[in-house]
Motif scaffolding. Structure first.
Motif, mmCIF file in Angstrom:
data_model
loop_
_atom_site.group_PDB
_atom_site.id
_atom_site.type_symbol
_atom_site.label_atom_id
_atom_site.label_comp_id
_atom_site.label_asym_id
_atom_site.label_seq_id
_atom_site.Cartn_x
_atom_site.Cartn_y
_atom_site.Cartn_z
ATOM 1 N N HIS A 29 59.028 -19.268 -9.806
ATOM 2 C CA HIS A 29 59.213 -19.121 -8.556
ATOM 3 C C HIS A 29 58.323 -18.023 -8.115
ATOM 4 C CE1 HIS A 29 62.193 -22.360 -7.350
ATOM 5 N NE2 HIS A 29 61.999 -22.756 -8.421
ATOM 6 N N TYR A 53 56.774 -29.518 2.482
ATOM 7 C CA TYR A 53 56.156 -28.612 1.930
ATOM 8 C C TYR A 53 55.139 -28.147 2.571
ATOM 9 C CZ TYR A 53 58.781 -31.224 -1.774
ATOM 10 O OH TYR A 53 59.629 -31.699 -2.676
ATOM 11 N N GLY A 102 57.972 -29.249 -8.234
ATOM 12 C CA GLY A 102 59.288 -30.340 -8.205
ATOM 13 C C GLY A 102 58.765 -30.970 -9.549
ATOM 14 N N ARG A 104 57.192 -33.895 -10.075
ATOM 15 C CA ARG A 104 57.579 -35.151 -9.693
ATOM 16 C C ARG A 104 56.963 -36.338 -10.200
ATOM 17 N NH1 ARG A 104 55.980 -35.507 -3.335
ATOM 18 N NH2 ARG A 104 56.518 -37.915 -3.662
ATOM 19 N N LYS A 200 68.798 -25.690 -14.429
ATOM 20 C CA LYS A 200 67.554 -26.119 -14.325
ATOM 21 C C LYS A 200 67.192 -25.699 -16.047
ATOM 22 C CE LYS A 200 64.875 -27.232 -11.970
ATOM 23 N NZ LYS A 200 64.381 -28.683 -11.690
ATOM 24 N N ASN A 230 63.175 -30.934 -16.675
ATOM 25 C CA ASN A 230 61.986 -31.486 -16.123
ATOM 26 C C ASN A 230 60.803 -32.107 -16.860
ATOM 27 O OD1 ASN A 230 62.351 -28.896 -13.503
ATOM 28 N ND2 ASN A 230 61.848 -31.394 -13.105
ATOM 29 N N ASP A 300 65.223 -38.293 -2.370
ATOM 30 C CA ASP A 300 64.622 -36.991 -1.650
ATOM 31 C C ASP A 300 63.872 -37.570 -0.718
ATOM 32 O OD1 ASP A 300 63.229 -34.976 -1.019
ATOM 33 O OD2 ASP A 300 63.250 -33.998 -2.754
ATOM 34 N N HIS A 327 68.157 -35.040 -4.784
ATOM 35 C CA HIS A 327 67.426 -33.942 -5.395
ATOM 36 C C HIS A 327 67.060 -32.926 -4.437
ATOM 37 C CE1 HIS A 327 63.082 -32.314 -5.947
ATOM 38 N NE2 HIS A 327 63.718 -32.027 -7.099
ATOM 39 N N SER A 328 66.867 -31.754 -4.774
ATOM 40 C CA SER A 328 66.404 -30.545 -3.807
ATOM 41 C C SER A 328 65.309 -29.815 -4.347
ATOM 42 C CB SER A 328 67.612 -29.727 -3.803
ATOM 43 O OG SER A 328 67.121 -28.557 -3.262
ATOM 44 N N ASN A 329 64.663 -29.108 -3.475
ATOM 45 C CA ASN A 329 63.493 -28.160 -3.851
ATOM 46 C C ASN A 329 63.831 -27.050 -3.155
ATOM 47 O OD1 ASN A 329 61.020 -26.845 -4.577
ATOM 48 N ND2 ASN A 329 60.904 -28.795 -5.794
ATOM 49 N N THR A 330 62.952 -26.111 -3.146
ATOM 50 C CA THR A 330 63.077 -24.786 -2.244
ATOM 51 C C THR A 330 63.162 -25.253 -0.738
ATOM 52 O OG1 THR A 330 62.093 -23.403 -3.862
ATOM 53 C CG2 THR A 330 62.229 -22.507 -1.513
ATOM 54 N N HIS A 356 69.124 -26.034 -3.158
ATOM 55 C CA HIS A 356 68.520 -24.642 -3.508
ATOM 56 C C HIS A 356 68.957 -23.631 -2.525
ATOM 57 C CE1 HIS A 356 65.646 -26.737 -6.170
ATOM 58 N NE2 HIS A 356 65.137 -25.550 -6.548
#
Length: 426
Positions: A29, A53, A102, A104, A200, A230, A300, A327-330, A356
């Protein structure tokens, strides 16, 4: 139409929020991550907020939608998708790098557009809830639980901020081996009371990540454990990991890339496979379900286009006997509130949700969510039940304006290259 529910104005605030140097198969990151805060203001002065995003390509799609929304009702959330298709079209360039970290799966203009619409839908629901005096979960049909369970999200990480390239420090320290991961999990357990843990992966060779999961299982016997590389492994490596960890894994998330490879692994192991990569749109559901490629889908609302479509996905999973997680992202507190409201309405959410959020030290809400025993209480206040900290929002927007562009598009691979140059690595 009720004039009090008509959109008068839409405000877009791209921001940069600090992010610690968390590792994944893409890289690390970067020191700050772009997010977009959407405000929908009605003629009566009610403001609803959403978040998604903030990379440049998302902004290119959000601006024409923001211009087109005034004059429409905040109740018309179904119409957002038609409106976005009319005014946004395809983004100027679908950049393969715009993945929001992510991973995806294949990126398309449709996926980008859904992620943008998700923030507008949440903002409209927040405004509608405030106008009617109802919480968002009531607008979705009502909650089936009073609190939502979340999982600790463990990462291999560098010490400091941005891997130490900016001279900053954080108080987590490095976690580059099983001992570091276990210590990280202890802190999550002690501070937030999380009962389950997700690592992760895809960072080190599979045998090292097997060792980390084994160490977690020894430290926290009986706790649900998950591993998500991932899609970084081959089929044979995925099968090796599944065999070695079959007695301790709650599920193995996206060990390989694509439905074909996932179906092959699924056919050769009893360990449940989960995904937020090969099933991220409704069009991807039929093949994956027909081939038994996944046992659990991580929903998500950013990916799927909002809270209503998340509920539609949940019903589809229920029909086909596929499990559901999240699901999660920042993300910030706006998205966490939206996640909690929709999660509260899903009867068959049988797995703790990802988040996150404990990694984020900055936010644009006035009160940080309070995890108790790994759970968040579902707010019954009108709308999302959160308030925007306008001073903080303005500060983070100024950071975005001041940036020369290097951080406005999240790129974990570029951040890793900067780290390696700074530390003299090849």
């Amino acid at each position: 139409m009720n004039p009090e529910l008509i959109v008068e104005e839409v405000r877009l605030a791209p921001i940069l929020i600090s992010d610690p140097p968390l590792l994944n198969t893409q890289g690390v990151h970067q020191s700050a991550t772009p997010r977009l805060v959407v405000e929908v203001v009605t003629r009566s002065g009610v403001t609803g907020i959403g978040e998604t995003y903030g990379d440049t390509t998302y902004l290119e799609l959000a601006r024409p939608l923001a211009d087109a929304l005034p004059g429409r009702s905040v109740t018309d959330v179904n119409g957002l998708f038609l409106l976005a298709a009319q005014v946004c079209g395809d983004s100027r360039a679908v950049d393969e790098r715009v993945d929001a970290g992510g991973l995806r799966g294949a990126q398309t203009a449709d996926k980008l557009r859904l992620s943008v619409v998700s923030a507008f839908e949440v903002a409209c629901l927040d405004a509608l809830g405030k106008a009617l005096g109802l919480p968002v979960h009531a607008l979705l049909g009502g909650k089936v639980r009073d609190s939502v369970e979340y999982s600790a999200y463990l990462f291999y990480k560098f010490a400091g901020t941005d891997g130490g390239t900016d001279g900053g420090t954080d108080d987590w320290g490095a976690a580059l081996d099983p001992a570091g991961i276990v210590e990280q999990a202890r802190r999550f357990d002690r501070t937030y009371g999380f009962r389950s843990f997700k690592l992760k992966g895809g960072v080190f060779p599979p045998e090292q990540e097997i060792a980390a999961i084994r160490a977690l299982a020894e430290e926290f016997p009986g706790r649900p454990l998950r591993l998500d590389p991932n899609g970084a492994w081959s089929v044979e490596n995925a099968l090796t990991v599944a065999r070695e960890l079959k007695d301790v894994l709650e599920y193995l998330e996206d060990p390989v890339t694509g439905t074909d490879a996932m179906a092959e692994v699924a056919a050769r192991t009893d360990v449940p496979l989960a995904t937020n990569m090969c099933v991220t749109t409704f069009e991807e559901v039929p093949e994956a379900f027909a081939r038994d490629a996944v046992r659990i889908v991580l929903c998500d609302h950013h990916y799927w286009g909002g809270l209503h479509r998340t509920r539609a996905l949940a019903e589809l999973c229920r029909t086909y006997g596929v499990g559901l997680s999240m699901h999660s992202n920042t993300h910030l507190g706006i998205s966490l509130a939206a996640m909690t409201h929709v999660a509260a309405t899903l009867p068959d959410l049988d797995h703790a949700c990802d988040t996150h959020y404990p990694w984020q030290t900055e936010d644009v809400v006035t009160t940080r969510p309070d995890f108790r025993a790994g759970r968040l209480t579902v707010s019954d206040s009108p709308g999302l039940g959160i308030e925007l900290d306008r001073d903080r929002l303005a500060e983070l927007h100024r950071r975005w304006l001041a940036n020369d562009g290097t951080l406005r598009d999240r790129d974990d691979a570029a951040a890793m290259r900067r780290y390696r140059r700074f530390h003299g690595e090849a």
